[in-house]
Design an enzyme around this catalytic site. Structure first.
Site, PDB file in Angstrom:
ATOM      1  N   ARG A 186       0.748  -1.210   0.072  1.00 26.50           N
ATOM      2  CA  ARG A 186      -0.041  -0.043  -0.109  1.00 26.50           C
ATOM      3  C   ARG A 186       1.037   1.360   0.053  1.00 26.50           C
ATOM      4  O   ARG A 186       0.412   2.166   0.637  1.00 26.50           O
ATOM      5  CB  ARG A 186      -0.857   0.111   1.238  1.00 26.50           C
ATOM      6  CG  ARG A 186      -1.970  -0.955   1.221  1.00 26.50           C
ATOM      7  CD  ARG A 186      -3.122  -0.993   0.035  1.00 26.50           C
ATOM      8  NE  ARG A 186      -3.735  -2.232  -0.133  1.00 26.50           N
ATOM      9  CZ  ARG A 186      -3.421  -3.466  -0.970  1.00 26.50           C
ATOM     10  NH1 ARG A 186      -2.306  -3.409  -1.451  1.00 26.50           N
ATOM     11  NH2 ARG A 186      -4.236  -4.466  -0.820  1.00 26.50           N
ATOM     12  N   SER A 189     -10.451  -0.332   3.485  1.00 28.41           N
ATOM     13  CA  SER A 189      -9.736  -0.879   4.821  1.00 28.41           C
ATOM     14  C   SER A 189      -8.990   0.670   5.556  1.00 28.41           C
ATOM     15  O   SER A 189      -8.315   1.103   4.682  1.00 28.41           O
ATOM     16  CB  SER A 189      -8.731  -1.983   4.635  1.00 28.41           C
ATOM     17  OG  SER A 189      -9.470  -2.858   4.261  1.00 28.41           O
ATOM     18  N   GLU A 217      -4.027   3.194   6.808  1.00 26.40           N
ATOM     19  CA  GLU A 217      -3.784   3.106   5.393  1.00 26.40           C
ATOM     20  C   GLU A 217      -4.223   4.263   4.473  1.00 26.40           C
ATOM     21  O   GLU A 217      -3.603   4.923   3.642  1.00 26.40           O
ATOM     22  CB  GLU A 217      -4.486   1.805   4.639  1.00 26.40           C
ATOM     23  CG  GLU A 217      -4.358   1.494   3.145  1.00 26.40           C
ATOM     24  CD  GLU A 217      -5.288   0.436   2.736  1.00 26.40           C
ATOM     25  OE1 GLU A 217      -5.129  -0.487   3.349  1.00 26.40           O
ATOM     26  OE2 GLU A 217      -5.816   0.547   1.561  1.00 26.40           O
TER      27      GLU A 217
HETATM   28  C1  FAD Z   1     -15.382   0.377  -0.464  1.00 29.83           C
HETATM   29  C2  FAD Z   1     -14.067   0.586  -0.812  1.00 29.83           C
HETATM   30  C3  FAD Z   1     -13.052  -0.565  -1.231  1.00 29.83           C
HETATM   31  C4  FAD Z   1     -11.762  -0.370  -1.185  1.00 29.83           C
HETATM   32  N1  FAD Z   1     -11.179  -1.710  -1.512  1.00 29.83           N
HETATM   33  C5  FAD Z   1      -9.560  -1.459  -1.765  1.00 29.83           C
HETATM   34  C6  FAD Z   1      -9.087  -2.711  -2.176  1.00 29.83           C
HETATM   35  O1  FAD Z   1      -9.477  -3.952  -2.380  1.00 29.83           O
HETATM   36  N2  FAD Z   1      -7.705  -2.506  -2.303  1.00 29.83           N
HETATM   37  C7  FAD Z   1      -6.982  -1.382  -2.162  1.00 29.83           C
HETATM   38  O2  FAD Z   1      -5.845  -1.420  -2.193  1.00 29.83           O
HETATM   39  N3  FAD Z   1      -7.523  -0.133  -1.952  1.00 29.83           N
HETATM   40  C8  FAD Z   1      -9.025  -0.244  -1.564  1.00 29.83           C
HETATM   41  N4  FAD Z   1      -9.631   0.908  -1.368  1.00 29.83           N
HETATM   42  C9  FAD Z   1      -9.046   2.176  -1.191  1.00 29.83           C
HETATM   43  C10 FAD Z   1      -8.857   2.974  -2.267  1.00 29.83           C
HETATM   44  O3  FAD Z   1     -10.043   2.785  -3.434  1.00 29.83           O
HETATM   45  C11 FAD Z   1      -7.793   2.730  -3.181  1.00 29.83           C
HETATM   46  O4  FAD Z   1      -6.546   3.068  -2.462  1.00 29.83           O
HETATM   47  C12 FAD Z   1      -7.543   3.653  -4.574  1.00 29.83           C
HETATM   48  O5  FAD Z   1      -6.430   3.197  -5.244  1.00 29.83           O
HETATM   49  C13 FAD Z   1      -7.362   5.135  -4.120  1.00 29.83           C
HETATM   50  O6  FAD Z   1      -7.451   5.794  -5.371  1.00 29.83           O
HETATM   51  P1  FAD Z   1      -8.184   7.146  -5.497  1.00 29.83           P
HETATM   52  O7  FAD Z   1      -8.142   7.783  -6.754  1.00 29.83           O
HETATM   53  O8  FAD Z   1      -9.416   7.142  -4.764  1.00 29.83           O
HETATM   54  O9  FAD Z   1      -7.051   8.134  -4.639  1.00 29.83           O
HETATM   55  P2  FAD Z   1      -7.457   9.229  -3.614  1.00 29.83           P
HETATM   56  O10 FAD Z   1      -7.975   8.580  -2.302  1.00 29.83           O
HETATM   57  O11 FAD Z   1      -7.871  10.403  -4.190  1.00 29.83           O
HETATM   58  O12 FAD Z   1      -5.868   9.464  -2.937  1.00 29.83           O
HETATM   59  C14 FAD Z   1      -5.083   8.613  -2.375  1.00 29.83           C
HETATM   60  C15 FAD Z   1      -3.644   9.409  -2.397  1.00 29.83           C
HETATM   61  O13 FAD Z   1      -3.062   9.239  -3.670  1.00 29.83           O
HETATM   62  C16 FAD Z   1      -2.606  10.645  -4.222  1.00 29.83           C
HETATM   63  N5  FAD Z   1      -3.181  10.587  -5.409  1.00 29.83           N
HETATM   64  C17 FAD Z   1      -4.227  10.568  -6.269  1.00 29.83           C
HETATM   65  N6  FAD Z   1      -4.289  10.553  -7.561  1.00 29.83           N
HETATM   66  C18 FAD Z   1      -2.975  10.725  -7.783  1.00 29.83           C
HETATM   67  C19 FAD Z   1      -2.217  11.198  -8.745  1.00 29.83           C
HETATM   68  N7  FAD Z   1      -2.866  11.168 -10.123  1.00 29.83           N
HETATM   69  N8  FAD Z   1      -0.892  11.394  -8.713  1.00 29.83           N
HETATM   70  C20 FAD Z   1      -0.235  11.524  -7.454  1.00 29.83           C
HETATM   71  N9  FAD Z   1      -1.056  11.574  -6.243  1.00 29.83           N
HETATM   72  C21 FAD Z   1      -2.120  10.857  -6.349  1.00 29.83           C
HETATM   73  C22 FAD Z   1      -3.618  11.283  -3.161  1.00 29.83           C
HETATM   74  O14 FAD Z   1      -2.889  12.748  -3.087  1.00 29.83           O
HETATM   75  C23 FAD Z   1      -3.661  10.778  -1.865  1.00 29.83           C
HETATM   76  O15 FAD Z   1      -2.518  10.967  -1.267  1.00 29.83           O
HETATM   77  C24 FAD Z   1     -11.020   0.717  -1.077  1.00 29.83           C
HETATM   78  C25 FAD Z   1     -12.027   1.909  -0.756  1.00 29.83           C
HETATM   79  C26 FAD Z   1     -13.313   1.885  -0.530  1.00 29.83           C
HETATM   80  C27 FAD Z   1     -13.973   2.927  -0.192  1.00 29.83           C
END
Ligand code: FAD
Length: 292
Positions: free
Chosen positions: A162, A211, A281
């Site tokens: 992660r 998580s 996380e």
């Molecule tokens: C119901 C649910 C289930 C989930 N299941 C999983 C799972 O099975 N496995 C898992 O790993 N995660 C899971 N997640 C967590 C999450 O969906 C992942 O970590 C996802 O990859 C985050 O992407 P995001 O675009 O929403 O990032 P954000 O939440 O918007 O950002 C996360 C971080 O990344 C940075 N960021 C975002 N985009 C960029 C970019 N283009 N360049 C640089 N930095 C950036 C942000 O500044 C922040 O620090 C889950 C979440 C939910 C709500």
């Protein structure tokens, strides 16, 4: 920012700017740096917690050319059945998985139900069921906090559980991933299986960030929280899900402070009971500046 976070909490940013191309992003990042203004990239907000006082700076959202999916095909040196895609950092994982299924491309089935963007998935090294996005990456096009664009091989990004080993203020513009041409029916079946597991085990109808804590080595954070007797415990509108103890859910009127207080209660209780310090996380934004 509550509208930009799946936890549905968080105060205002000073500005939210949607950027559609590299030239504009470069000018914006350079201007923010010259004017000493903090900034944060917001993907789909599915792994962030924004405090109630909000973000003292600019939230940047990638749109336009950054949500594209480009088929590069079989590249020199790749196996016969391999094919590459170049995906914009703002592209929704769900759209990508759907496109892959339609085009019989296997590799991303594990990402079904992860509600993030490709950029967020790279930064988090998103994964499930023993698979991680880092293992699919050929290369990534990045922008540093001076607005310089450069490309790095996936194997040089220092992926961990992660996380990645790159400066926090580096922007994922594009990711090139390698997939395998396979049977559409098998891909669909795997996606269905993974989705059913999520529906069975996770509280998907309530706002959360998935998580909340990382699993400590060889342990399950959810099991530790459950064994500490915290399942169903709540502070204000924030609650430890009764379905999955590693999910903190917003029951409707939670503040970010409720969630942070519950997070600390979990950390303290689990530490006292088992001597294990749970690390979030979820990225808590606004507590440090994303600029040099
Ligand atoms: C119901 C649910 C289930 C989930 N299941 C999983 C799972 O099975 N496995 C898992 O790993 N995660 C899971 N997640 C967590 C999450 O969906 C992942 O970590 C996802 O990859 C985050 O992407 P995001 O675009 O929403 O990032 P954000 O939440 O918007 O950002 C996360 C971080 O990344 C940075 N960021 C975002 N985009 C960029 C970019 N283009 N360049 C640089 N930095 C950036 C942000 O500044 C922040 O620090 C889950 C979440 C939910 C709500």
């Amino acid at each position: 920012m509550s509208q930009y976070s799946t936890l549905k909490v968080g105060g205002p940013a000073e500005a939210i700017i949607s950027v559609t191309n590299i030239e504009d992003l470069k000018r914006l990042i350079q201007w923010l740096k010259e004017n000493d203004i903090s900034w944060w990239i917001i993907g789909r907000g599915s792994n962030i917690l924004v405090p109630d006082h909000g973000l003292p700076g600019v939230a940047i959202v990638l749109a336009g050319e950054f949500v594209s999916i480009e088929k590069l095909g079989n590249q020199p040196g790749q196996k016969e059945k391999s094919t590459s895609l170049r995906i914009g950092g703002g592209c929704l994982l769900a759209k990508l998985v759907h496109d892959c299924t339609t085009n019989s491309l296997s590799g991303l089935e594990f990402a079904v139900g992860i509600p993030g963007s490709i950029g967020g998935a790279v930064v988090m090294n998103a994964g499930a069921w023993g698979y991680e996005i880092g293992n699919l990456l050929d290369s990534v096009t990045l922008m540093d906090n001076h607005g310089e664009v450069f490309t790095e091989q996936g194997k040089n990004l220092g992926f961990t559980y992660r996380g990645w080993g790159v400066e926090p203020n580096t922007i994922v513009l594009y990711a090139t991933i390698i997939l395998t041409i396979s049977s559409k029916e098998e891909i669909k079946a795997a996606c269905r299986r993974y989705q059913e597991l999520r529906i069975k085990n996770q509280p998907l109808t309530e706002p959360s960030a998935g998580s909340f804590f990382k699993n400590p080595p060889k342990m399950s954070a959810g099991r530790l929280i459950d064994q500490a007797g915290l399942k169903g415990h709540s502070i204000g509108g924030a609650k430890i899900s009764g379905k999955h103890a590693n999910f903190i859910i917003n029951t409707g009127n939670a503040s970010a402070t409720d969630i942070l207080d519950l997070m600390r209660l979990v950390q303290d209780t689990v530490y006292k009971r088992f001597g294990v310090r749970l690390e979030p996380e979820v990225h808590i934004l606004g507590d440090k500046k994303h600029k040099s």
